[in-house]
Design a protein around this motif. Structure first.
Motif, PDB file in Angstrom:
ATOM      1  N   ARG A   1       0.818  -1.209   0.000  1.00 59.84           N
ATOM      2  CA  ARG A   1       0.000   0.000   0.000  1.00 59.84           C
ATOM      3  C   ARG A   1       0.858   1.268   0.000  1.00 59.84           C
ATOM      4  NH1 ARG A   1      -5.207  -1.597   0.980  1.00 59.84           N
ATOM      5  NH2 ARG A   1      -5.457  -3.664   1.909  1.00 59.84           N
TER       6      ARG A   1
ATOM      7  N   LEU B   1       3.885   0.439  -3.667  1.00 62.24           N
ATOM      8  CA  LEU B   1       3.533  -0.069  -4.989  1.00 62.24           C
ATOM      9  C   LEU B   1       2.987   1.002  -5.932  1.00 62.24           C
ATOM     10  CD1 LEU B   1       3.699  -2.673  -6.556  1.00 62.24           C
ATOM     11  CD2 LEU B   1       1.424  -3.286  -5.757  1.00 62.24           C
ATOM     12  N   PRO B   2       2.066   1.883  -5.508  1.00 65.50           N
ATOM     13  CA  PRO B   2       1.608   2.935  -6.430  1.00 65.50           C
ATOM     14  C   PRO B   2       2.748   3.815  -6.939  1.00 65.50           C
ATOM     15  CG  PRO B   2       0.109   2.758  -4.578  1.00 65.50           C
ATOM     16  CD  PRO B   2       1.304   1.892  -4.237  1.00 65.50           C
ATOM     17  N   SER B   3       3.680   4.171  -6.051  1.00 64.74           N
ATOM     18  CA  SER B   3       4.809   5.003  -6.485  1.00 64.74           C
ATOM     19  C   SER B   3       5.719   4.245  -7.435  1.00 64.74           C
ATOM     20  CB  SER B   3       5.607   5.473  -5.265  1.00 64.74           C
ATOM     21  OG  SER B   3       4.789   6.228  -4.392  1.00 64.74           O
TER      22      SER B   3
ATOM     23  N   LEU C   1       4.870   1.875  -9.536  1.00 65.27           N
ATOM     24  CA  LEU C   1       4.215   1.725 -10.837  1.00 65.27           C
ATOM     25  C   LEU C   1       4.306   2.994 -11.669  1.00 65.27           C
ATOM     26  CD1 LEU C   1       1.010  -0.303  -9.877  1.00 65.27           C
ATOM     27  CD2 LEU C   1       3.027  -1.119 -11.108  1.00 65.27           C
ATOM     28  N   LYS C   2       4.449   4.146 -11.029  1.00 64.89           N
ATOM     29  CA  LYS C   2       4.563   5.401 -11.768  1.00 64.89           C
ATOM     30  C   LYS C   2       5.844   5.476 -12.582  1.00 64.89           C
ATOM     31  CE  LYS C   2       1.699   8.123  -8.597  1.00 64.89           C
ATOM     32  NZ  LYS C   2       1.650   9.255  -7.628  1.00 64.89           N
TER      33      LYS C   2
ATOM     34  N   ALA D   1      -1.135   4.198 -12.727  1.00 65.81           N
ATOM     35  CA  ALA D   1      -0.519   3.774 -11.470  1.00 65.81           C
ATOM     36  C   ALA D   1      -1.449   4.022 -10.282  1.00 65.81           C
ATOM     37  CB  ALA D   1       0.797   4.510 -11.263  1.00 65.81           C
ATOM     38  N   SER D   2      -2.167   5.142 -10.313  1.00 63.58           N
ATOM     39  CA  SER D   2      -3.064   5.465  -9.203  1.00 63.58           C
ATOM     40  C   SER D   2      -4.266   4.533  -9.145  1.00 63.58           C
ATOM     41  CB  SER D   2      -3.557   6.909  -9.336  1.00 63.58           C
ATOM     42  OG  SER D   2      -2.463   7.806  -9.289  1.00 63.58           O
TER      43      SER D   2
ATOM     44  N   GLY E   1      -2.420   0.562  -8.766  1.00 63.91           N
ATOM     45  CA  GLY E   1      -1.587   0.353  -7.590  1.00 63.91           C
ATOM     46  C   GLY E   1      -2.337  -0.139  -6.370  1.00 63.91           C
TER      47      GLY E   1
ATOM     48  N   ALA F   1      -1.906  -3.773  -4.576  1.00 61.37           N
ATOM     49  CA  ALA F   1      -1.499  -3.805  -3.167  1.00 61.37           C
ATOM     50  C   ALA F   1      -2.444  -4.681  -2.358  1.00 61.37           C
ATOM     51  CB  ALA F   1      -1.472  -2.387  -2.603  1.00 61.37           C
TER      52      ALA F   1
END
Length: 306
Positions: free
Chosen positions: A258, A261-263, A265-266, A274-275, A278, A282
């Protein structure tokens, strides 16, 4: 990605994993020793959270809230074992799942009758509401440090109880060969009753500790139970060591997924993709971990002996 952020998320993962272990330990004790699939264990966690929040409102004492929650939920566990669990011991696992699932439905309705359908809030003790400076550039909430300390102490206490005390020896003997233990004078039903009550109190302890940092609401037991079952499957069904390792792995993987992972994927995709992707990945990360473990270790990382 700074080292401070990594250290903070590692502590968050440790805190979350230890709380999962408190619930998983009770479920592991019940299944590993009594051979009962108690899917209503999450309802005991929910009961602990609600009783702690109610006691906190009345007494304004966090210690009293935790103690009362553990005692009341232990009494609920005692009644549950005498009325239902003791009769399900001789039934197959399907009957046990159906019987204890009925308890979930009853527990949710009882909670709605007493406290209503709206979520309930539990205030954090004022002495632990601020941060603690662990490193020159790392401030961490004092209350979360308390959760970590209690979780580690409970894990150590359970280990010493099972491996170093006479009661622990009797429990293991009853789990290994119930008939032989009975013939040797061990009061196995009373011993197993104590194990079930201990598991209920551990679940209540987790509910009381997580009350100030999470929403106390109807159905919260089922949500946490899914994660707990993942911990148990990863670690090995019936293994206390496996429950501990599995809970920590789930705590770290879920928290890291959490947070990072979003960062990550960017770097490869657009911010919009990504937003949206992600958070989903997660949430799936712990189940992917479980699938990978089961591919290589179908019985879990530390399966129970026998």
């Amino acid at each position: 990605m700074s080292s401070t952020l990594i250290a903070e998320q590692l502590l968050n993962g440790l805190q979350f994993g230890l709380m999962l272990f408190l619930i998983a330990a009770g479920l592991t004790l019940v299944f590993g020793i009594l051979d009962i699939l108690n899917v209503a264990h999450g309802s005991l966690y929910m009961a602990g959270a609600y009783v702690a929040a109610q006691t906190m409102q009345v007494t304004q004492s966090f210690i009293a809230a935790v103690v009362v929650a553990a005692v009341v939920t232990g009494l609920v566990g005692l009644v549950l074992e005498l009325v239902l669990i003791r009769k399900l011991v001789i039934r197959d696992h399907l009957a046990q799942v159906l019987g204890t699932f009925a308890v979930i439905l009853i527990a949710n309705d009882v909670v709605k009758m007493i406290w209503g359908p709206a979520p309930m809030m539990m205030s954090m003790p004022s002495a632990l509401s601020g941060p603690v400076q662990l490193l020159p550039d790392l401030l961490y909430p004092a209350y979360r440090l308390l959760i970590i300390a209690v979780g580690l102490a409970a894990a150590l206490g359970l280990y010493l109880f099972v491996t170093r005390t006479r009661a622990g020896v009797l429990v293991r003997a009853g789990a290994s060969n119930r008939q032989m233990a009975t013939l040797m004078g061990v009061r196995v039903p009373l011993l197993f009753l104590g194990v079930f009550v201990l598991g209920a109190m551990l679940a209540a302890l987790a509910g009381a500790l997580l009350g100030p940092v999470t929403a106390i609401q109807t159905g919260m037991g089922e949500q946490i139970l899914i994660l707990v079952l993942v911990c148990i499957v990863i670690g090995g069904i019936g293994s206390m060591r496996g429950a501990f390792v599995g809970a920590l792995l789930v705590g770290f993987v879920d928290t890291a997924g959490r947070a990072f992972l979003p960062s990550l994927l960017k770097v490869f995709f657009s911010p919009a993709v990504a937003s949206s992707v992600g958070p989903t990945l997660a949430a799936l990360s712990i189940y992917i971990l479980m699938a990978v473990v089961l591919v290589f270790r179908p019985s879990g990382l530390f399966p129970a002996r026998g």
